[in-house]
Design an enzyme around this catalytic site. Structure first.
Site, PDB file in Angstrom:
ATOM      1  N   TRP A  80       0.742  -1.295  -0.101  1.00 14.60           N
ATOM      2  CA  TRP A  80       0.433   0.178   0.019  1.00 14.60           C
ATOM      3  C   TRP A  80       0.370   0.999   0.125  1.00 14.60           C
ATOM      4  CZ3 TRP A  80      -0.146   3.733   3.969  1.00 14.60           C
ATOM      5  CH2 TRP A  80      -1.426   4.839   3.482  1.00 14.60           C
ATOM      6  N   ASP A  90      -7.879  -4.850  10.066  1.00 13.40           N
ATOM      7  CA  ASP A  90      -6.777  -3.312  10.387  1.00 13.40           C
ATOM      8  C   ASP A  90      -7.568  -2.082  10.673  1.00 13.40           C
ATOM      9  OD1 ASP A  90      -4.465  -1.011   9.143  1.00 13.40           O
ATOM     10  OD2 ASP A  90      -5.284  -1.245   7.020  1.00 13.40           O
ATOM     11  N   ASP A 124      -9.743  -2.575   1.896  1.00 14.49           N
ATOM     12  CA  ASP A 124     -10.174  -2.192   3.429  1.00 14.49           C
ATOM     13  C   ASP A 124     -11.080  -1.881   3.482  1.00 14.49           C
ATOM     14  OD1 ASP A 124     -10.035  -0.107   5.412  1.00 14.49           O
ATOM     15  OD2 ASP A 124      -7.639  -1.134   4.918  1.00 14.49           O
ATOM     16  N   ASP A 175     -12.342   7.518   6.684  1.00 15.01           N
ATOM     17  CA  ASP A 175     -10.908   5.982   6.434  1.00 15.01           C
ATOM     18  C   ASP A 175     -10.293   6.537   8.534  1.00 15.01           C
ATOM     19  OD1 ASP A 175     -10.013   4.140   6.481  1.00 15.01           O
ATOM     20  OD2 ASP A 175      -8.361   5.475   4.989  1.00 15.01           O
ATOM     21  N   GLU A 184      -3.283  -2.890  -2.455  1.00 12.50           N
ATOM     22  CA  GLU A 184      -4.111  -2.486  -1.480  1.00 12.50           C
ATOM     23  C   GLU A 184      -4.473  -0.814  -2.225  1.00 12.50           C
ATOM     24  OE1 GLU A 184      -3.672  -2.354   2.942  1.00 12.50           O
ATOM     25  OE2 GLU A 184      -5.382  -1.361   2.991  1.00 12.50           O
ATOM     26  N   ASP A 215     -10.512   4.071  10.560  1.00 13.07           N
ATOM     27  CA  ASP A 215      -9.126   2.710  11.378  1.00 13.07           C
ATOM     28  C   ASP A 215     -10.332   3.052  12.889  1.00 13.07           C
ATOM     29  OD1 ASP A 215      -7.477   1.484   9.021  1.00 13.07           O
ATOM     30  OD2 ASP A 215      -7.285   4.158   9.053  1.00 13.07           O
ATOM     31  N   HIS A 217     -12.099   1.948   2.121  1.00  9.01           N
ATOM     32  CA  HIS A 217     -11.715   2.320   1.461  1.00  9.01           C
ATOM     33  C   HIS A 217     -12.256   2.556   0.106  1.00  9.01           C
ATOM     34  CE1 HIS A 217      -6.598   1.954   2.370  1.00  9.01           C
ATOM     35  NE2 HIS A 217      -7.918   2.648   3.595  1.00  9.01           N
ATOM     36  N   HIS A 223      -9.418  -6.353   4.139  1.00  9.87           N
ATOM     37  CA  HIS A 223      -8.625  -5.787   5.034  1.00  9.87           C
ATOM     38  C   HIS A 223      -9.719  -5.409   6.379  1.00  9.87           C
ATOM     39  CE1 HIS A 223      -4.081  -3.866   4.930  1.00  9.87           C
ATOM     40  NE2 HIS A 223      -4.175  -5.255   5.334  1.00  9.87           N
ATOM     41  N   LYS A 238      -7.126   2.828  -2.824  1.00  8.02           N
ATOM     42  CA  LYS A 238      -7.592   3.863  -1.512  1.00  8.02           C
ATOM     43  C   LYS A 238      -9.082   4.911  -2.621  1.00  8.02           C
ATOM     44  CE  LYS A 238      -6.437   6.209   2.636  1.00  8.02           C
ATOM     45  NZ  LYS A 238      -5.691   6.053   3.596  1.00  8.02           N
TER      46      LYS A 238
HETATM   47  C1  RNT Z   1      -3.688   2.833   4.786  1.00  4.95           C
HETATM   48  C2  RNT Z   1      -3.981   1.855   4.893  1.00  4.95           C
HETATM   49  C3  RNT Z   1      -2.903   0.275   5.509  1.00  4.95           C
HETATM   50  C4  RNT Z   1      -2.245   1.181   6.388  1.00  4.95           C
HETATM   51  C5  RNT Z   1      -1.069   0.398   6.976  1.00  4.95           C
HETATM   52  C6  RNT Z   1      -0.560   0.519   8.259  1.00  4.95           C
HETATM   53  O1  RNT Z   1      -5.063   3.369   4.312  1.00  4.95           O
HETATM   54  O2  RNT Z   1      -5.159   0.630   5.355  1.00  4.95           O
HETATM   55  O3  RNT Z   1      -2.967  -0.959   5.036  1.00  4.95           O
HETATM   56  O4  RNT Z   1      -3.606   0.932   7.278  1.00  4.95           O
HETATM   57  O5  RNT Z   1      -0.175   0.033   6.319  1.00  4.95           O
HETATM   58 ZN    ZN Z   2      -5.769  -1.068   5.120  1.00  2.00          ZN
END
Ligand code: RNT
Ligand code: ZN
Length: 422
Positions: A189, A330, A263, A298, A230, A300, A266, A290, A232
């Protein structure tokens, strides 16, 4: 645990099993299946994505851990110890997900010089724990990523540096997978993108294709490592343009036969990752999810046993794709006890998988085939109040981890004895 508690759990399970059986669900079989599913726990929740290269906070990358709860792991020994604690409270077959910036070395090592030896102690630890490891190159928290571009930088020297980093990480990943006897997923990523509209999106994307092709050029044994990319939608400071968008990586992964990572944070807020699983599996052998929890953006947040996570689990189970969809959590929350964050997120993920496995899917499918859509709807509603908790408790008991809130007492003692002293 007292014998009386055990008896109570066993008795509740016996009753629950009967209730589910009435809906055509075999809970014993579901528990066995659940025990075989591996979820990869992210190292970066333990230290707010800082890593062990001497930094004291994450920089750049468009991601952010907010909060200042005491007890962050400051070195790899502390992080391993914290992860051990979390593992002792999480049922199921776990993996651990590392980042390049969590390397261990006496002397500084540049990112383009990483080698398996810098992860030796992680490998030894994982072997002792009998768990697999996964890996991620780190394209942020670095001066060469300061202007927001890495693999798609206009500067060929910068691109070269990050390509080399990517290559070194593949090598590390393959070494890890070979040593542990389970393929290590290496997930790429990158943060590349811009705050305002760029004039030239196309050139960036061509540069990214070129860099990635070079990064992935060496053939490595898929028994040892799997390459994932990955995508985004946006990040902090890359709100208007992200080079590696969903379409970009979907096309890239398809054309290069790589694993696509999706993810949950994302995509546009009303888009569902769960829905994408069956749309992509006819075309791709493997997906990596993820599992995250976006709140308005986003963000997290710690994963929960909520509708979105349950929908993801349900779609994988209904597509009979547990062996083709890899799961990694994640999230990074620095505002609460970090062990609690891990345990809640991981337990929430396994619980969602369990709920999916004991859904009255067969009866619903039968109703659907017969065109009896009212019954299908009713069954889905009835299933919501079946005694999932009793089956979950049984899973925890079988895996020798504390039930219900009992694990919180253990986290509290660990906070008093260990975390609060850091
Ligand atoms: C970032 C991505 C990625 C990170 C990690 C820390 O938006 O989701 O996966 O969260 O690499
Ligand atoms: Zn991620």
């Amino acid at each position: 645990m007292q014998d009386t508690d055990k008896n109570r759990i066993e008795e509740s399970y016996r009753q629950a099993k009967e209730r589910y059986a009435a809906y055509g669900v075999d809970t014993d079989r579901a528990l066995k299946k659940l025990a075989s599913i591996e979820v990869s726990m992210n190292c970066w929740q333990g230290d707010d994505v800082v890593g062990f290269e001497g930094a004291d906070s994450i920089t750049g990358g468009g991601i952010m851990a907010t909060g200042n709860y005491p007890g962050r792991a400051r070195n790899a020994d502390e992080l391993r110890m914290d992860a051990d604690k979390a593992f002792s409270l999480i049922p199921g077959k776990k993996r651990f997900n590392l980042h390049g910036s969590y390397r261990e070395s006496e002397k500084p090592v540049e990112r383009d010089a990483l080698a398996p030896e810098h992860f030796e102690r992680w490998i030894e630890w994982a072997a002792e724990q009998k768990i697999g490891l996964d890996f991620n190159p780190t394209f942020f928290s670095h001066p060469k990523a300061d202007d927001g571009y890495t693999l798609s930088s206009y500067d060929s020297g910068i691109r070269r540096f990050w390509i080399e980093h990517g290559k070194r990480c593949r090598e590390v990943s393959a070494a890890i997978g070979e040593r542990l006897g389970t393929a290590c997923v290496d997930n790429v990523w990158i943060p590349d993108g811009s705050k305002d509209d760029p004039t030239d999106r196309m050139r960036r994307r061509h540069l990214l294709v070129e860099s990635l092709d070079e990064l992935f050029s060496e053939h490595l044994d898929p028994e040892h490592t799997l390459d994932a990319v990955e995508s985004k939608l946006f990040g902090i400071g890359s709100e208007s343009f992200v080079v590696g968008s969903h379409e970009f990586y979907l096309a890239y992964a398809l054309s290069r036969k790589l694993v696509l990572t999706m993810d949950a944070g994302h995509y546009h807020p009303t888009e569902s990752v769960a829905e994408k699983v069956s749309a992509l599996l006819p075309f791709m052998r493997t997906l990596l999810l993820h599992v995250s929890r976006p709140v308005r953006w986003d963000s997290d947040h710690v994963v929960l046993f909520d509708d979105a996570t349950r929908a993801i689990a349900r779609e994988i189970v209904r597509a009979d794709a547990l062996d083709r969809v890899l799961l990694a959590v994640d999230f990074f929350d620095a505002s609460i006890n970090r062990i609690t964050a891990w345990v809640v997120g991981m337990r929430g993920t396994y619980k969602s998988l369990l709920a999916a496995l004991i859904d009255p899917m067969e009866l619903m499918r039968k109703a659907e085939l017969a065109g009896d859509l009212g019954t299908r709807l009713a069954l889905a509603e009835e299933a919501k109040t079946l005694p999932l908790g009793a089956v979950w408790d049984r899973f925890c008991l079988d895996h020798d981890v504390p039930l219900g809130g009992a694990w919180l007492d253990e986290v509290q003692s660990y906070e008093n004895d260990v975390l609060s002293k850091r």
